[in-house]
Design a protein around this motif. Structure first.
Motif, PDB file in Angstrom:
ATOM      1  N   ASP A 198       0.819  -1.213   0.000  1.00  0.00           N
ATOM      2  CA  ASP A 198       0.000   0.000   0.000  1.00  0.00           C
ATOM      3  C   ASP A 198       0.855   1.267   0.000  1.00  0.00           C
ATOM      4  O   ASP A 198       0.395   2.341  -0.410  1.00  0.00           O
ATOM      5  N   ALA A 199       2.126   1.169   0.423  1.00  0.00           N
ATOM      6  CA  ALA A 199       3.037   2.317   0.340  1.00  0.00           C
ATOM      7  C   ALA A 199       3.407   2.585  -1.119  1.00  0.00           C
ATOM      8  O   ALA A 199       3.447   3.736  -1.560  1.00  0.00           O
ATOM      9  N   PHE A 200       3.675   1.495  -1.858  1.00  0.00           N
ATOM     10  CA  PHE A 200       3.924   1.646  -3.303  1.00  0.00           C
ATOM     11  C   PHE A 200       2.710   2.272  -3.987  1.00  0.00           C
ATOM     12  O   PHE A 200       2.854   3.194  -4.800  1.00  0.00           O
ATOM     13  N   LEU A 220      13.866   9.334   0.088  1.00  0.00           N
ATOM     14  CA  LEU A 220      13.837  10.055   1.355  1.00  0.00           C
ATOM     15  C   LEU A 220      13.368   9.151   2.484  1.00  0.00           C
ATOM     16  O   LEU A 220      13.941   9.155   3.588  1.00  0.00           O
ATOM     17  N   GLY A 221      12.341   8.346   2.220  1.00  0.00           N
ATOM     18  CA  GLY A 221      11.827   7.441   3.240  1.00  0.00           C
ATOM     19  C   GLY A 221      12.855   6.427   3.684  1.00  0.00           C
ATOM     20  O   GLY A 221      13.033   6.170   4.886  1.00  0.00           O
ATOM     21  N   ILE A 222      13.556   5.829   2.739  1.00  0.00           N
ATOM     22  CA  ILE A 222      14.553   4.801   3.064  1.00  0.00           C
ATOM     23  C   ILE A 222      15.751   5.405   3.793  1.00  0.00           C
ATOM     24  O   ILE A 222      16.268   4.827   4.763  1.00  0.00           O
ATOM     25  N   LYS A 237       2.765   2.797   4.590  1.00  0.00           N
ATOM     26  CA  LYS A 237       2.017   3.879   3.946  1.00  0.00           C
ATOM     27  C   LYS A 237       2.177   5.185   4.716  1.00  0.00           C
ATOM     28  O   LYS A 237       2.277   6.270   4.126  1.00  0.00           O
ATOM     29  N   ASP A 238       2.221   5.093   6.059  1.00  0.00           N
ATOM     30  CA  ASP A 238       2.378   6.297   6.879  1.00  0.00           C
ATOM     31  C   ASP A 238       3.729   6.960   6.624  1.00  0.00           C
ATOM     32  O   ASP A 238       3.822   8.190   6.539  1.00  0.00           O
ATOM     33  N   VAL A 239       4.770   6.151   6.490  1.00  0.00           N
ATOM     34  CA  VAL A 239       6.097   6.693   6.193  1.00  0.00           C
ATOM     35  C   VAL A 239       6.077   7.359   4.816  1.00  0.00           C
ATOM     36  O   VAL A 239       6.600   8.459   4.632  1.00  0.00           O
ATOM     37  N   ALA A 240       5.451   6.686   3.854  1.00  0.00           N
ATOM     38  CA  ALA A 240       5.374   7.232   2.504  1.00  0.00           C
ATOM     39  C   ALA A 240       4.629   8.562   2.505  1.00  0.00           C
ATOM     40  O   ALA A 240       5.016   9.512   1.816  1.00  0.00           O
ATOM     41  N   GLU A 242       4.470  10.760   4.846  1.00  0.00           N
ATOM     42  CA  GLU A 242       5.315  11.815   5.401  1.00  0.00           C
ATOM     43  C   GLU A 242       6.290  12.358   4.360  1.00  0.00           C
ATOM     44  O   GLU A 242       6.713  13.512   4.440  1.00  0.00           O
ATOM     45  N   CYS A 243       6.643  11.517   3.395  1.00  0.00           N
ATOM     46  CA  CYS A 243       7.661  11.892   2.407  1.00  0.00           C
ATOM     47  C   CYS A 243       7.069  12.536   1.155  1.00  0.00           C
ATOM     48  O   CYS A 243       7.808  13.067   0.328  1.00  0.00           O
ATOM     49  N   ILE A 244       5.775  12.478   1.003  1.00  0.00           N
ATOM     50  CA  ILE A 244       5.130  13.085  -0.162  1.00  0.00           C
ATOM     51  C   ILE A 244       3.801  13.659   0.321  1.00  0.00           C
ATOM     52  O   ILE A 244       2.735  13.144   0.026  1.00  0.00           O
ATOM     53  N   ARG A 245       3.888  14.746   1.075  1.00  0.00           N
ATOM     54  CA  ARG A 245       2.757  15.245   1.854  1.00  0.00           C
ATOM     55  C   ARG A 245       1.605  15.777   1.013  1.00  0.00           C
ATOM     56  O   ARG A 245       0.455  15.638   1.364  1.00  0.00           O
ATOM     57  N   ARG A 246       1.902  16.420  -0.077  1.00  0.00           N
ATOM     58  CA  ARG A 246       0.842  17.097  -0.836  1.00  0.00           C
ATOM     59  C   ARG A 246       0.947  16.757  -2.306  1.00  0.00           C
ATOM     60  O   ARG A 246       2.018  16.750  -2.885  1.00  0.00           O
ATOM     61  N   ARG A 247      -0.180  16.454  -2.896  1.00  0.00           N
ATOM     62  CA  ARG A 247      -0.223  16.168  -4.322  1.00  0.00           C
ATOM     63  C   ARG A 247       0.094  17.440  -5.097  1.00  0.00           C
ATOM     64  O   ARG A 247      -0.507  18.487  -4.896  1.00  0.00           O
ATOM     65  N   ILE A 248       1.082  17.375  -5.981  1.00  0.00           N
ATOM     66  CA  ILE A 248       1.466  18.532  -6.781  1.00  0.00           C
ATOM     67  C   ILE A 248       0.876  18.383  -8.176  1.00  0.00           C
ATOM     68  O   ILE A 248       1.244  17.477  -8.918  1.00  0.00           O
TER      69      ILE A 248
END
Length: 442
Positions: A198-200, A220-222, A237-240, A242-248
């Motif tokens: 689900d993180a992918f 960044l997550g790794i 998914k929670d870690v992911a 944090e690393c991509i907070r907002r859809r651009i």
């Protein structure tokens, strides 16, 4: 290259960002863009045969424009020169062209000139390339995020084949992320990561077709997550998130996305789809579009596409425009949404639009006919001597406030420009006109 330079180059490659290390080296490693790179497609055939002509790659960031140029560089027998329009100037082009001419004269070898962000070159810089593209001194590969028909000289376009790259699909990006996470040579495999499915999925979805953004978030997550007791770096998914907070969103107020999105917004209102209209409205506002610009376009749509089928549409759109200026964002989004959904849901008519187009075309073809004397201005002494305003019949003196009278110039009496089409309130307009002018509105 001496040993020191060799080691420096090797270390530079190892320390470069993950997105850079993962760039495909061969055509087989490229993910996505099957519409131009699939089996038997022109671009893949040209690359494999090393018979590439001048091309322009056009598409959003992260879709592989520079990647394709690098693949070509690795497969062609031609010399390959790269420059970026944001940092290069005419002098750089002159040096590249001069060297290309000498290389061809001495060795018979062509030169491919790759210009990233070619739309940032001005007209004179683009014009400079024309004769050298024309005579084959250089084979041009241009990359641009902007519509080349807006930003690149027509002469260059006519000498190039344009390939439009599409945003990568979620499955495309997941394929790239799997490679990024577990490849031990060029990916993050040496860190022993364990990435949840689900993180992918989350990263692939939030990237909006931009592979680079998804890869950067994964890296960044790794790099910032400590190994667990089992020695693995677990990316949930929670870690992911944090690393991509907002859809651009890919949206440039002066570029292609701007025009495409406002076009889709207007066509959705015209097509009576309030859901699509409010969706494109949300996209524009989320990306930072000027709400006053959106309000102006809605006023135009209210007249062009709704018109007299619901005259209130223009009233609503105009009121929304004024309210947006007084209220401002973020609350103005409510006002815009109300107006957009009203216009989209209203009955439609383009009769007024057609009427002004017909009338304008008639004026262009036939010129200005003489205004009938009885309609001419009579608010000055001596108008009687000129015959101006005489015999004018005042409609309000008659029952129903109408009396038959000639208004169009002589010879145009039978012309019809406005034809109510019977939608919404325009049905009543049509019935009224038929009643008072049955000879014309049959």
């Amino acid at each position: 290259m001496d040993l020191f330079e060799y080691m420096q180059e090797q270390n530079k490659d190892k320390e470069s960002p993950l997105a850079s290390r993962l760039r495909p080296r061969t055509l087989d490693e490229v993910v996505g863009q099957e519409h131009i790179l699939g089996e038997g497609k022109l671009l893949s055939r040209a690359i494999k045969a090393d018979k590439l002509g001048s091309v322009i790659f056009y598409g959003p960031p992260g879709t592989g424009k520079t990647t394709l140029a690098r693949v070509i560089a690795g497969t062609t027998s031609a010399d390959f020169v790269k420059m970026n329009a944001t940092t290069s100037g005419k002098k750089d082009m002159e040096e590249a062209v001069e060297k290309a001419g000498k290389t061809f004269a001495m060795y018979g070898r062509r030169t491919i000139l790759f210009i990233d962000e070619i739309h940032r070159f001005n007209k004179s810089q683009q014009d400079y390339l024309l004769p050298f593209v024309e005579d084959g001194t250089v084979i041009l590969i241009g990359a641009t995020t902007e519509n080349p028909f807006f930003e690149v000289n027509r002469a260059l376009i006519s000498r190039s084949i344009i390939f439009e790259l599409a945003p990568l699909t979620k499955e495309n990006i997941k394929t790239i992320l799997l490679r990024a996470a577990y490849d031990k040579e060029r990916g993050m495999g040496i860190y022993n990561p364990a990435v949840d499915e689900d993180a992918f999925d989350f990263l692939a979805d939030m990237a909006d077709g931009d592979a680079r953004r998804a890869i950067n978030a994964l890296e960044l997550g790794i790099l910032t997550t400590a190994p667990a007791a089992d020695g693995k770096i677990h990316i949930t998914k929670d870690v992911a998130a944090e690393c991509i907070r907002r859809r651009i969103l890919k949206y440039d107020k002066d570029g292609d996305n701007h025009y495409d999105t406002i076009s889709a917004f207007i066509k959705s209102m015209r097509g009576s789809d309030p859901d699509a209209a409010v969706y494109y409205l949300a996209r524009m506002l989320y990306a930072g579009e000027d709400p006053k610009f959106i309000a102006r376009r809605m006023m135009i749509c209210a007249s062009e596409d709704v018109s007299n089928a619901d005259p209130n549409a223009l009233v609503v759109a105009t009121a929304a425009s004024l309210a947006v200026e007084r209220v401002g964002m973020p609350e103005a989004n409510l006002i815009l949404a109300q107006a957009a959904t009203y216009i989209a849901s209203a009955p439609k008519s383009n009769s007024a639009c057609v009427a002004i187009e017909k009338a304008t075309a008639y004026v262009k073809e036939h010129g200005a006919g003489a205004i009938p004397p009885h309609l001419q201005d009579a608010h000055y002494s001596g108008h009687e001597k000129l015959g101006h305003g005489l015999d004018y019949i005042y409609p309000h003196d008659f029952e129903g406030h109408y009396v038959k009278q000639q208004y169009l110039p002589d010879g145009m009496e039978d012309q019809r420009f406005y034809v109510p089409d019977g939608q919404g309130y325009e049905k009543e307009i049509g019935e009224y006109l038929k009643k008072i002018r049955p000879e014309k509105f049959k």
